[in-house]
Design an enzyme around this catalytic site. Structure first.
Site, PDB file in Angstrom:
ATOM      1  N   LYS A  64      49.518 -29.242   9.588  1.00 20.81           N
ATOM      2  CA  LYS A  64      50.249 -29.246   8.338  1.00 20.81           C
ATOM      3  C   LYS A  64      49.998 -30.571   7.277  1.00 20.81           C
ATOM      4  O   LYS A  64      49.770 -30.346   6.129  1.00 20.81           O
ATOM      5  CB  LYS A  64      51.635 -28.799   8.350  1.00 20.81           C
ATOM      6  CG  LYS A  64      51.920 -27.460   9.030  1.00 20.81           C
ATOM      7  CD  LYS A  64      53.371 -27.344   9.613  1.00 20.81           C
ATOM      8  CE  LYS A  64      53.066 -25.813  10.456  1.00 20.81           C
ATOM      9  NZ  LYS A  64      54.384 -25.333  11.082  1.00 20.81           N
TER      10      LYS A  64
ATOM     11  N   GLN B 198      59.700 -27.928  12.818  1.00 23.70           N
ATOM     12  CA  GLN B 198      58.867 -27.163  13.771  1.00 23.70           C
ATOM     13  C   GLN B 198      59.352 -26.235  14.792  1.00 23.70           C
ATOM     14  O   GLN B 198      60.242 -26.899  15.624  1.00 23.70           O
ATOM     15  CB  GLN B 198      57.865 -28.323  14.072  1.00 23.70           C
ATOM     16  CG  GLN B 198      56.706 -27.880  14.856  1.00 23.70           C
ATOM     17  CD  GLN B 198      55.643 -26.923  14.027  1.00 23.70           C
ATOM     18  OE1 GLN B 198      55.427 -27.171  12.910  1.00 23.70           O
ATOM     19  NE2 GLN B 198      55.249 -25.938  14.711  1.00 23.70           N
TER      20      GLN B 198
ATOM     21  N   ASP C   3      59.119 -22.305   5.014  1.00 23.47           N
ATOM     22  CA  ASP C   3      58.715 -21.498   5.929  1.00 23.47           C
ATOM     23  C   ASP C   3      59.305 -19.969   5.774  1.00 23.47           C
ATOM     24  O   ASP C   3      58.680 -18.967   6.307  1.00 23.47           O
ATOM     25  CB  ASP C   3      59.235 -21.861   7.480  1.00 23.47           C
ATOM     26  CG  ASP C   3      58.124 -22.622   8.306  1.00 23.47           C
ATOM     27  OD1 ASP C   3      57.083 -22.486   7.954  1.00 23.47           O
ATOM     28  OD2 ASP C   3      58.618 -23.312   8.953  1.00 23.47           O
TER      29      ASP C   3
END
Ligand code: NAD
Length: 316
Positions: free
Chosen positions: A73, A113, A136
Site C-alpha cells: 500500500k 490493516q 477500505d
C-alpha cells in the site's frame, strides 16, 4: 503459374501470422496480468498538486503477511504521489487505546490493516474510523450506501471493486449471466454478490455450509472464489470466467496460492486470474482510487464513477 507461387507464399505467411497473433491474443486473454493493469490505472491516479491526500494506516502486531500488505500500500501511495503514514501497535494493544488513536488521526483516508488479534473487536474498531475517511469502505454506513447506490458510490470495497474492474477490462457483460460467488464475508463475498446483482447478474452465493458446491461451480458462467481454501475450484464449465480472490499458504514454504487449481482450470476457462499477480494488485489499486475520490470530494472536484455503468443501472 510462376506468378502465383510468391502470392501463395505471401498468403501462407499472412495466415500463419494471423494464426499466431490470434494465439497470442487468446493467451493474453486467458491469464490476467493484475500488475500490468494495476500499474496503468495507478498512472491515471497520479496526484500532481502541491497539497496532496494523506493515508494513515494502523498496523497491529508484526505478522509478516500484514507487514507485506502494508508495504504494498505504501508503494502504491508513492506511485501515485500521495503521502502515507504507518502507526505500529503491539500485538497486545488495548482496544480503547487503538480507538482513541484512530479518533485523533487527521489523515484524509484511514485504514486498519486486517486481520486483528482476537482480543480486539474488529467491527468496533472499523466503526471508530469516521465513515468519510474509511478508505477500505468497511464501515456500516458505507456498506449501507452500497446496498442502495451500488457502484454509484464514490467509495467501494476494494476487492469487490477489483473484481468488477477486471470484468470491465475484458468487457464482460454480466447481465443475465450465472455467477457463482464462493464466500460471503462482509469484506469480499457479500458486497461483491450485491454489486453483481446490481449489474443484473444472477448470483449464487456459496459458503462453508453449501451442499454440492461443485455443481454450483459447474453451473456458472462466471466463478469468483473468495474462500481461502486451496484447490476448492477444480473444474469449471468450458469457457467459464474464473476469478480467484483467495490467498493461502502453498505447500512450498513462502509460496502463496489461490482457491483455484489453476493447472487444470486454465485449460477449461476462457479467462482466469492467477494468484499471486491477479486480484491482489488490483485491490491495492482500488484502495488508491478510493483515497483519491475522498480527496476529490473534499476539494469539491468530480469523483471517479465507473463510466461503463448503463443508464439502467439502478432500475430496481
Ligand atoms: P473470510 O474467512 O472472512 O470468509 C471466507 C468465506 O469463504 C466464508 O464466507 C466461508 O463460509 C467461505 N468458505 C470457506 N471455506 C469454504 C469452503 N470450503 N467452501 C465454501 N465456502 C467456504 O475471508 P475473506 O476476508 O472474505 O477472504 C477470503 C479469501 O480472500 C481469503 O483467502 C483472503 O486472504 C483473500 N483475500 C484476498 C484479497 C486480495 O486482494 N486478493 C483481499 C481480501 C481477501
Amino acid at each position: 503459374m510462376s506468378d502465383c507461387v510468391p502470392q501463395q507464399k505471401y498468403f501462407q505467411k499472412k495466415e500463419t501470422f494471423l494464426f499466431l497473433a490470434i494465439l497470442v491474443v487468446k493467451k493474453l486473454k486467458m491469464i490476467f496480468n493484475g500488475n500490468q493493469l494495476a500499474n496503468s490505472i495507478l498512472q491515471t491516479l497520479r496526484v500532481t498538486s502541491k497539497i496532496k491526500p494523506k493515508l494513515g494506516i494502523c498496523l497491529v502486531g508484526d505478522s509478516p503477511a500484514s507487514k507485506s500488505y502494508v508495504n504494498r500500500k505504501l508503494k502504491a501511495c508513492q506511485e501515485i504521489n500521495v503521502d502515507a503514514e504507518v502507526f505500529n501497535f503491539s500485538e497486545n494493544v488495548e482496544q480503547d487505546q487503538l480507538i482513541k488513536h484512530i479518533q485523533q488521526m487527521n489523515h484524509d483516508g484511514i485504514l486498519v490493516q486486517l486481520p486483528l488479534p482476537l482480543h480486539l473487536n474488529k467491527l468496533d474498531i472499523i466503526h471508530s474510523i469516521p465513515y468519510e475517511k474509511d478508505v477500505d469502505c468497511l464501515h456500516m454506513h458505507n456498506l449501507q450506501r452500497i446496498l442502495v447506490y451500488g457502484e454509484l458510490c464514490e467509495m467501494l470495497p476494494c476487492t469487490p471493486a477489483a473484481v468488477l474492474q477486471i470484468l470491465d477490462y475484458y468487457d464482460v457483460n454480466v447481465i443475465g449471466k450465472k455467477v457463482t460467488v464462493i464466500g460471503r464475508s462482509f469484506l469480499v463475498g457479500l458486497p461483491l454478490s450485491l454489486l453483481l446483482q446490481k449489474r443484473n447478474a444472477t448470483v449464487t452465493v456459496c459458503h462453508r455450509e453449501t451442499l454440492n458446491l461443485d455443481q454450483h461451480i459447474m453451473n456458472a458462467d462466471i466463478v469468483i472464489s473468495a474462500a481461502g481454501h486451496p484447490k476448492l475450484v477444480r473444474n469449471v464449465k468450458q469457457g467459464a470466467i474464473v476469478i480467484d480472490v483467495g490467498i493461502s499458504q502453498g505447500e512450498k514454504k513462502g509460496r502463496i496460492v489461490g482457491d483455484v487449481d489453476i493447472d487444470v482450470v486454465k485449460n477449461q476457462a476462457s479467462l482466469i486470474t492467477p494468484v499471486p499477480g491477479g486480484v491482489g494488485p488490483m485491490t491495492v489499486c482500488m484502495l488508491m482510487r478510493n483515497l483519491c475520490n475522498i480527496w476529490k470530494k473534499k476539494q469539491g472536484q468530480p469523483v471517479y464513477i465507473n463510466p461503463k455503468l448503463s443508464d439502467a443501472y439502478l432500475n430496481d
